[in-house]
Design an enzyme around this catalytic site. Sequence first.
Site, PDB file in Angstrom:
ATOM      1  N   ASP A  13       4.376  -5.184   6.929  1.00  0.00           N
ATOM      2  CA  ASP A  13       5.045  -5.935   8.012  1.00  0.00           C
ATOM      3  C   ASP A  13       3.977  -6.813   8.670  1.00  0.00           C
ATOM      4  O   ASP A  13       3.733  -6.748   9.871  1.00  0.00           O
ATOM      5  CB  ASP A  13       5.695  -4.989   9.040  1.00  0.00           C
ATOM      6  CG  ASP A  13       4.687  -4.066   9.734  1.00  0.00           C
ATOM      7  OD1 ASP A  13       4.962  -3.654  10.885  1.00  0.00           O
ATOM      8  OD2 ASP A  13       3.625  -3.762   9.155  1.00  0.00           O
ATOM      9  N   ASP A  17      -3.528  -5.776  11.297  1.00  0.00           N
ATOM     10  CA  ASP A  17      -4.180  -4.757  10.463  1.00  0.00           C
ATOM     11  C   ASP A  17      -3.619  -4.733   9.048  1.00  0.00           C
ATOM     12  O   ASP A  17      -4.343  -4.426   8.090  1.00  0.00           O
ATOM     13  CB  ASP A  17      -4.138  -3.377  11.124  1.00  0.00           C
ATOM     14  CG  ASP A  17      -2.739  -2.842  11.367  1.00  0.00           C
ATOM     15  OD1 ASP A  17      -1.829  -3.656  11.603  1.00  0.00           O
ATOM     16  OD2 ASP A  17      -2.547  -1.621  11.295  1.00  0.00           O
ATOM     17  N   ASP A  18      -2.336  -5.116   8.892  1.00  0.00           N
ATOM     18  CA  ASP A  18      -1.807  -5.289   7.527  1.00  0.00           C
ATOM     19  C   ASP A  18      -2.623  -6.369   6.804  1.00  0.00           C
ATOM     20  O   ASP A  18      -2.960  -6.229   5.633  1.00  0.00           O
ATOM     21  CB  ASP A  18      -0.345  -5.741   7.553  1.00  0.00           C
ATOM     22  CG  ASP A  18       0.560  -4.835   8.345  1.00  0.00           C
ATOM     23  OD1 ASP A  18       0.499  -4.875   9.585  1.00  0.00           O
ATOM     24  OD2 ASP A  18       1.317  -4.075   7.718  1.00  0.00           O
ATOM     25  N   ASN A  42       6.209  -5.286  12.767  1.00  0.00           N
ATOM     26  CA  ASN A  42       5.352  -5.905  13.793  1.00  0.00           C
ATOM     27  C   ASN A  42       5.978  -7.214  14.296  1.00  0.00           C
ATOM     28  O   ASN A  42       5.926  -7.534  15.475  1.00  0.00           O
ATOM     29  CB  ASN A  42       3.989  -6.249  13.201  1.00  0.00           C
ATOM     30  CG  ASN A  42       3.115  -5.031  13.024  1.00  0.00           C
ATOM     31  OD1 ASN A  42       3.137  -4.105  13.847  1.00  0.00           O
ATOM     32  ND2 ASN A  42       2.373  -4.997  11.928  1.00  0.00           N
ATOM     33  N   THR A 127       2.691  -0.113   4.564  1.00  0.00           N
ATOM     34  CA  THR A 127       1.906  -0.200   5.797  1.00  0.00           C
ATOM     35  C   THR A 127       2.769  -0.648   6.980  1.00  0.00           C
ATOM     36  O   THR A 127       2.241  -1.087   8.013  1.00  0.00           O
ATOM     37  CB  THR A 127       0.730  -1.183   5.639  1.00  0.00           C
ATOM     38  OG1 THR A 127       1.269  -2.502   5.393  1.00  0.00           O
ATOM     39  CG2 THR A 127      -0.199  -0.776   4.503  1.00  0.00           C
ATOM     40  N   GLU A 168       4.753   7.290  16.337  1.00  0.00           N
ATOM     41  CA  GLU A 168       3.893   6.191  15.857  1.00  0.00           C
ATOM     42  C   GLU A 168       4.805   5.028  15.483  1.00  0.00           C
ATOM     43  O   GLU A 168       5.932   5.228  15.014  1.00  0.00           O
ATOM     44  CB  GLU A 168       3.094   6.704  14.636  1.00  0.00           C
ATOM     45  CG  GLU A 168       2.230   5.679  13.952  1.00  0.00           C
ATOM     46  CD  GLU A 168       3.035   4.813  12.983  1.00  0.00           C
ATOM     47  OE1 GLU A 168       3.952   5.348  12.345  1.00  0.00           O
ATOM     48  OE2 GLU A 168       2.773   3.598  12.926  1.00  0.00           O
ATOM     49  N   PHE A 169       4.341   3.783  15.586  1.00  0.00           N
ATOM     50  CA  PHE A 169       5.208   2.609  15.494  1.00  0.00           C
ATOM     51  C   PHE A 169       6.010   2.533  14.188  1.00  0.00           C
ATOM     52  O   PHE A 169       7.212   2.282  14.208  1.00  0.00           O
ATOM     53  CB  PHE A 169       4.391   1.319  15.654  1.00  0.00           C
ATOM     54  CG  PHE A 169       5.236   0.075  15.489  1.00  0.00           C
ATOM     55  CD1 PHE A 169       5.278  -0.595  14.270  1.00  0.00           C
ATOM     56  CD2 PHE A 169       6.027  -0.390  16.534  1.00  0.00           C
ATOM     57  CE1 PHE A 169       6.079  -1.721  14.108  1.00  0.00           C
ATOM     58  CE2 PHE A 169       6.832  -1.511  16.376  1.00  0.00           C
ATOM     59  CZ  PHE A 169       6.869  -2.179  15.160  1.00  0.00           C
ATOM     60  N   ASN A 170       5.373   2.688  13.036  1.00  0.00           N
ATOM     61  CA  ASN A 170       6.080   2.480  11.758  1.00  0.00           C
ATOM     62  C   ASN A 170       7.274   3.426  11.617  1.00  0.00           C
ATOM     63  O   ASN A 170       8.319   3.042  11.094  1.00  0.00           O
ATOM     64  CB  ASN A 170       5.134   2.650  10.568  1.00  0.00           C
ATOM     65  CG  ASN A 170       4.175   1.488  10.421  1.00  0.00           C
ATOM     66  OD1 ASN A 170       4.449   0.386  10.920  1.00  0.00           O
ATOM     67  ND2 ASN A 170       3.041   1.724   9.777  1.00  0.00           N
ATOM     68  N   HIS A 254      -5.672   0.977  11.209  1.00  0.00           N
ATOM     69  CA  HIS A 254      -4.559   1.790  10.696  1.00  0.00           C
ATOM     70  C   HIS A 254      -4.269   1.489   9.217  1.00  0.00           C
ATOM     71  O   HIS A 254      -4.440   2.330   8.341  1.00  0.00           O
ATOM     72  CB  HIS A 254      -3.280   1.492  11.501  1.00  0.00           C
ATOM     73  CG  HIS A 254      -3.354   1.796  12.959  1.00  0.00           C
ATOM     74  ND1 HIS A 254      -3.482   3.063  13.462  1.00  0.00           N
ATOM     75  CD2 HIS A 254      -3.279   0.967  14.031  1.00  0.00           C
ATOM     76  CE1 HIS A 254      -3.482   3.018  14.791  1.00  0.00           C
ATOM     77  NE2 HIS A 254      -3.354   1.762  15.162  1.00  0.00           N
ATOM     78  N   ASP A 255      -3.811   0.270   8.944  1.00  0.00           N
ATOM     79  CA  ASP A 255      -3.382  -0.061   7.585  1.00  0.00           C
ATOM     80  C   ASP A 255      -4.538  -0.176   6.595  1.00  0.00           C
ATOM     81  O   ASP A 255      -4.410   0.277   5.445  1.00  0.00           O
ATOM     82  CB  ASP A 255      -2.579  -1.373   7.598  1.00  0.00           C
ATOM     83  CG  ASP A 255      -1.298  -1.247   8.413  1.00  0.00           C
ATOM     84  OD1 ASP A 255      -0.771  -2.276   8.864  1.00  0.00           O
ATOM     85  OD2 ASP A 255      -0.833  -0.105   8.615  1.00  0.00           O
TER      86      ASP A 255
END
Length: 335
Positions: A13, A17-18, A42, A127, A168-170, A254-255
Site C-alpha cells: 500500500d 516504508d513500503d 496508507n 506490506t 496495528e494499522f495493516n 516496518h515494511d
Amino acid sequence: MAAAKIKLVIDADTGIDDALALLHACASPEAEILGVTTVSGNVDLQRATRNTRAVLALAGRGDIPVWPGCGRPILRDPEDASYVHGGSGLGQAELPEPPATDDNRHAVDQILALAKVHEGEVVLVPTGPLTNIAAAVTREPALVRWVKRVVLMGGSFQGGGNTTPAAEFNIWHDPEAARIVFHAFAQEGAAPLVAVGLDVTQKVLLLPEQIAALGRRIADTPRGPALARFFEDATRDYFDFIERRLGRRIFVMHDPLALAAALDPSLIETRRVAVDVETTGALTSGMTVADWRGVWRRKPNAEVAIGVNAEAMIGQFLERMERLAQGDILAREAG
Ligand code: RIB
Ligand code: CA
C-alpha cells in the site's frame, strides 16, 4: 553454482516504508521480483499504485510489473494513514510520473497465477492491509499450499497497537481480511505464515543522521543524487510527526524488515503460535490475538516474530542502498 533466486510477489500500500522495502528488494541480487500488487491502505489504491511504479522506476526497475488490487477493505470504510505518509503517500518526495501501462491484469488474478505456475517457490510479502490476500485465498483456498511462504508486516502480538491501543494499522484497516488470511493458514498442509509485527519492527530504526551520511556516500554515483533526494524528501515530515508523537526523530522500518526477513530469515526469531484476529470489539477491532499459553488448544497457524537483529537489518539496508546507487548492473551482477 549460484543459489536459486528467491521468487517474490510483494503486495503493498505504498507509503514511505513500503517504498524503502521495494528499494531493498530491488537492491537484493538474491531476489527475483515477479511482480508487485497494490492495495488501498496508507493511501488510496490509485496513489499506492502510482507510488509503487514511481519507486520501481527510481530504482531502475520499471520493468517489474505492478498490478492494482482491491480499492477498499472487505467491510469497513477505508481510513488511510496520510497523517503519517502525507497526502501523496511518499511525504514530500516528488518522483517523475511513471510510464503508462496497458497491463490491466488484477492483483488477485496475478497472485494466484504466479503462485500456481511457480508452485512451491513464491514468497508472498504483504506490506499493507490483507484485502488482496484474503480475496485470493477465498477465491482459491489452495493458494496456502501453492506459496512457499508468506512473510507479512502486520499485527502486534505482545505489545499494543500503533493505530488504536490494540491494533496495528495493516490489520486494523481490514480486520475481516486479516481474519480470513490467518484462518486460511490454519489449514492442513498450509505453507508457513510469518507475521512480522510491531513487537520487532519498532526495534528497527533508521536515523536522520544515517540517511544524511548515506546521501553523502552516494552523492557521486549514477543513481545516488535521485535516491538521496528521495530519502530526504520522503522522510522529512515523517520525522517531524514521530518526534511530536514519541519525542524522537526515528524512522520505523516496518515494511523493510518484513521484506528483508523474507530474503534472510536469520534476521528474525519466530515462535509458532495460534493467532486469531478480533473483528467485533468496540475497542479491540483489528487486534491480533496470539495464544501463547495454548489455552485454545488450536494448532499453530503462524510463526510470529519475537526477536530481531536490528543492527544487521539496518546494515543490510544501507549497504544495499549504496549498491543500488551504483547502478542496477552491480545489483544484478552479484546475483
Ligand atoms: O503499522 C505499520 C504498517 O502500516 C506499515 O506497513 C505501514 O506502511 C502502514 O501500512
Ligand atoms: Ca505498508
